[in-house]
Motif scaffolding. Structure first.
Motif, PDB file in Angstrom:
ATOM      1  N   ALA A  55      10.709  -7.534  56.746  1.00  0.00           N
ATOM      2  CA  ALA A  55      10.641  -6.548  55.676  1.00  0.00           C
ATOM      3  C   ALA A  55      10.805  -7.191  54.301  1.00  0.00           C
ATOM      4  O   ALA A  55      10.108  -6.835  53.353  1.00  0.00           O
ATOM      5  CB  ALA A  55      11.722  -5.488  55.881  1.00  0.00           C
ATOM      6  N   VAL A  56      11.735  -8.154  54.203  1.00  0.00           N
ATOM      7  CA  VAL A  56      11.894  -8.868  52.936  1.00  0.00           C
ATOM      8  C   VAL A  56      10.600  -9.594  52.583  1.00  0.00           C
ATOM      9  O   VAL A  56      10.147  -9.587  51.428  1.00  0.00           O
ATOM     10  CB  VAL A  56      13.069  -9.865  53.021  1.00  0.00           C
ATOM     11  CG1 VAL A  56      13.129 -10.742  51.768  1.00  0.00           C
ATOM     12  CG2 VAL A  56      14.386  -9.121  53.187  1.00  0.00           C
ATOM     13  N   GLY A  57      10.000 -10.221  53.590  1.00  0.00           N
ATOM     14  CA  GLY A  57       8.716 -10.881  53.362  1.00  0.00           C
ATOM     15  C   GLY A  57       7.637  -9.914  52.920  1.00  0.00           C
ATOM     16  O   GLY A  57       6.850 -10.200  52.016  1.00  0.00           O
ATOM     17  N   MET A  58       7.604  -8.724  53.541  1.00  0.00           N
ATOM     18  CA  MET A  58       6.618  -7.712  53.169  1.00  0.00           C
ATOM     19  C   MET A  58       6.831  -7.233  51.735  1.00  0.00           C
ATOM     20  O   MET A  58       5.874  -7.041  50.977  1.00  0.00           O
ATOM     21  CB  MET A  58       6.694  -6.541  54.146  1.00  0.00           C
ATOM     22  CG  MET A  58       6.203  -6.863  55.545  1.00  0.00           C
ATOM     23  SD  MET A  58       6.464  -5.514  56.741  1.00  0.00           S
ATOM     24  CE  MET A  58       5.319  -4.300  56.106  1.00  0.00           C
ATOM     25  N   SER A 116       1.738  -8.247  54.305  1.00  0.00           N
ATOM     26  CA  SER A 116       1.765  -7.320  53.181  1.00  0.00           C
ATOM     27  C   SER A 116       0.715  -7.693  52.137  1.00  0.00           C
ATOM     28  O   SER A 116       0.034  -6.825  51.582  1.00  0.00           O
ATOM     29  CB  SER A 116       3.156  -7.316  52.557  1.00  0.00           C
ATOM     30  OG  SER A 116       3.265  -6.346  51.549  1.00  0.00           O
ATOM     31  N   TYR A 117       0.570  -8.975  51.873  1.00  0.00           N
ATOM     32  CA  TYR A 117      -0.396  -9.437  50.872  1.00  0.00           C
ATOM     33  C   TYR A 117      -1.820  -9.085  51.306  1.00  0.00           C
ATOM     34  O   TYR A 117      -2.619  -8.563  50.511  1.00  0.00           O
ATOM     35  CB  TYR A 117      -0.266 -10.946  50.683  1.00  0.00           C
ATOM     36  CG  TYR A 117      -0.800 -11.453  49.372  1.00  0.00           C
ATOM     37  CD1 TYR A 117       0.034 -11.609  48.275  1.00  0.00           C
ATOM     38  CD2 TYR A 117      -2.146 -11.790  49.225  1.00  0.00           C
ATOM     39  CE1 TYR A 117      -0.450 -12.082  47.066  1.00  0.00           C
ATOM     40  CE2 TYR A 117      -2.642 -12.262  48.027  1.00  0.00           C
ATOM     41  CZ  TYR A 117      -1.791 -12.409  46.939  1.00  0.00           C
ATOM     42  OH  TYR A 117      -2.293 -12.863  45.740  1.00  0.00           O
ATOM     43  N   SER A 118      -2.134  -9.341  52.575  1.00  0.00           N
ATOM     44  CA  SER A 118      -3.483  -9.042  53.064  1.00  0.00           C
ATOM     45  C   SER A 118      -3.716  -7.541  53.169  1.00  0.00           C
ATOM     46  O   SER A 118      -4.828  -7.057  52.917  1.00  0.00           O
ATOM     47  CB  SER A 118      -3.712  -9.694  54.432  1.00  0.00           C
ATOM     48  OG  SER A 118      -2.837  -9.160  55.415  1.00  0.00           O
ATOM     49  N   ASP A 119      -2.675  -6.780  53.522  1.00  0.00           N
ATOM     50  CA  ASP A 119      -2.801  -5.333  53.597  1.00  0.00           C
ATOM     51  C   ASP A 119      -3.160  -4.751  52.239  1.00  0.00           C
ATOM     52  O   ASP A 119      -4.032  -3.880  52.120  1.00  0.00           O
ATOM     53  CB  ASP A 119      -1.488  -4.732  54.103  1.00  0.00           C
ATOM     54  CG  ASP A 119      -1.619  -3.261  54.443  1.00  0.00           C
ATOM     55  OD1 ASP A 119      -1.176  -2.421  53.642  1.00  0.00           O
ATOM     56  OD2 ASP A 119      -2.163  -2.936  55.507  1.00  0.00           O
TER      57      ASP A 119
END
Length: 462
Positions: A55-58, A116-119
């Motif tokens: 989640a932190v990464g997202m 998250s970045y690709s999303d």
């Protein structure tokens, strides 16, 4: 025009495959949660920390993407999709072979960031290819891909879970503690081992469930290849995308004008993804450990049942979202999910059939929240640029908080996790009412501002 349409079809197909890979990546920890505790010799509350780091990464990935879009106007979102999917595939593949629990957690942080970045990049492309009046069905199809992947992951994992369960003669009451770890299915070990202690020593380093991670990871690697191709050939030159000066005055409204909408929208996504992630990742373990007779196979099928409802909902939404307003879809979903959780909390501890039915309807209702929320927001203000972080950041924040909390509650009593989910469902309904009020006030203020500008430009017409 026909050529452009063909490119759109090919692009949607490629993104849908990538979304399937993302769905498999997100859902594979659910049926294999107890396997991960066994693999790293930790308890559920400790393994749940992987969701926190993911989640932190997202959240960081969402912030990084929004910053990139805001700071670099010429940034091509397509350039991020292929590399990110490739990294997700590599990280997933390496999960069972990571010798360190810390290393495993670090890999989940990295995969959360790139997910998250690709999303964000993929959703931006969809919102730029189609306008707010026609994007609804395509956003639903965009999220259908991830639900289909989420449906497939339990099917992949269940045979290997059964293999591991049979190998260790594990106690069905709760977490298996005596699963024999083998790199090959036990039948092959028995066939070629010949009782040799040397061969068995070499084989005993990976649980059969590891094969499910290998399959999911390799799939993500493969589906990254078409995205690299679209980037290389220059998709922007083949498909007309909306520019930054779209008529209507909604594009990139300043934060001072939209924050009353952004705040409840962020809360809505926080709670929506909390519902989705907590149920999907804990229902297998809850059913298996609550002591009313669920076997490994039945718990795996229950996890699959959740994704059946989830996938059916998103598939049908591709059609009905064209005719039904987003607020109606969300409101109906909230009512259904509250009813499902009420039945679960009242009868679920004693009647297994209620768990099966509630799980199906839970998946059916929660699946509408994320994609329909994007469509709802796009009708209020443009969210294809810097405001894309609202969806991704809130989704990451929820997992950072609710997943570890659910892990602690699980160790107190597995079924208590269902009470947490029920409270979250009710809270989401309250927040959605606030969203609707904020949106109507924003629209009213926007209309008054537009009217004022028209009067200033041509006062003789009034």
């Amino acid at each position: 025009m026909e050529t452009e349409k063909l490119w759109k079809i090919l692009f949607v197909a490629a993104v849908s495959l990538a979304r399937m890979g993302q769905g498999m990546y997100l859902s594979i920890p659910g049926p294999t949660l107890l396997y991960l505790t066994e693999l790293y010799s930790v308890d559920v509350s400790q393994i749940a920390f992987m969701f926190t780091l993911r989640a932190v990464g997202m959240m960081m990935g969402a912030a990084a993407y929004s910053f990139t879009v805001y700071k670099f106007k010429s940034f091509n979102p397509l350039s991020a999709t292929g590399p990110c999917m490739l990294l997700i595939g590599i990280m997933t593949t390496l999960t069972p072979w990571c010798n360190s629990f810390v290393g495993f957690l670090a890999s989940y942080f990295v995969s959360g960031f790139v997910f998250s970045y690709s999303d964000g990049a993929m959703q931006t492309l969809y919102l730029r290819i189609w306008d707010e009046d026609s994007v609804g069905p395509f956003i639903q199809s965009f999220h259908f891909g991830i639900s289909l992947g989420s449906l497939i992951a339990p099917l992949i994992a269940t045979p290997f879970l059964e293999e591991a369960d049979q190998a260790g003669n594990s106690d069905p009451d709760c977490i298996p503690s005596s699963i024999e770890t083998t790199v090959l299915p036990t039948s092959l070990i028995d066939l070629y081992g010949n009782g040799s202690s040397t061969i068995r020593f070499e084989a005993e380093y990976v649980n059969p469930v590891a094969w499910s991670y290998l399959i999911v990871g390799l799939f993500s690697v493969l589906v990254s290849l078409p995205l690299f191709y679209f980037w290389a050939v220059g998709l922007g030159g083949r498909i007309k995308m909306r520019g930054e000066d779209r008529l209507g005055g909604k594009y990139e409204e300043p934060i001072k004008d939209v924050w009353p909408v952004i705040l409840p929208l962020a809360a809505y996504y926080f709670l929506s993804v909390a519902l989705e992630a907590t149920y999907a990742n804990y229902i297998y373990a809850v059913a298996y450990c609550m002591g009313i007779g669920f076997t490994v196979t039945q718990a795996g099928r229950l996890n699959f049942m959740y994704y059946v409802g989830y996938t059916v909902s998103r598939f049908t939404a591709i059609v009905y979202s064209k005719y039904i307003k987003p607020r109606t879809i969300i409101a109906c979903g909230i009512l259904l999910i509250v009813a499902a959780m009420a039945a679960m909390c009242i009868f679920g501890q004693n009647i297994p059939l209620v768990i099966w039915i509630s799980t199906f309807f839970f998946g059916l209702s929660v699946a509408t929240f994320y994609p329909t929320g994007v469509t709802w927001a796009s009708r209020v203000t443009d969210v294809s640029g810097k405001y894309m972080f609202v969806f991704l950041f809130s989704a990451g924040l929820d997992s950072m908080i609710t997943m570890p909390v659910a892990g602690v509650i699980f160790e107190t009593s597995p079924f208590y996790v269902m009470y947490l989910i029920a409270a979250t469902a009710i809270g989401n309904g309250i927040v959605f009412i606030g969203m609707e009020i904020a949106a109507r006030r924003h629209q009213k203020a926007h209309d008054e501002k537009s009217l004022s500008l028209q009067r200033n430009r041509d006062p003789t017409t009034f």
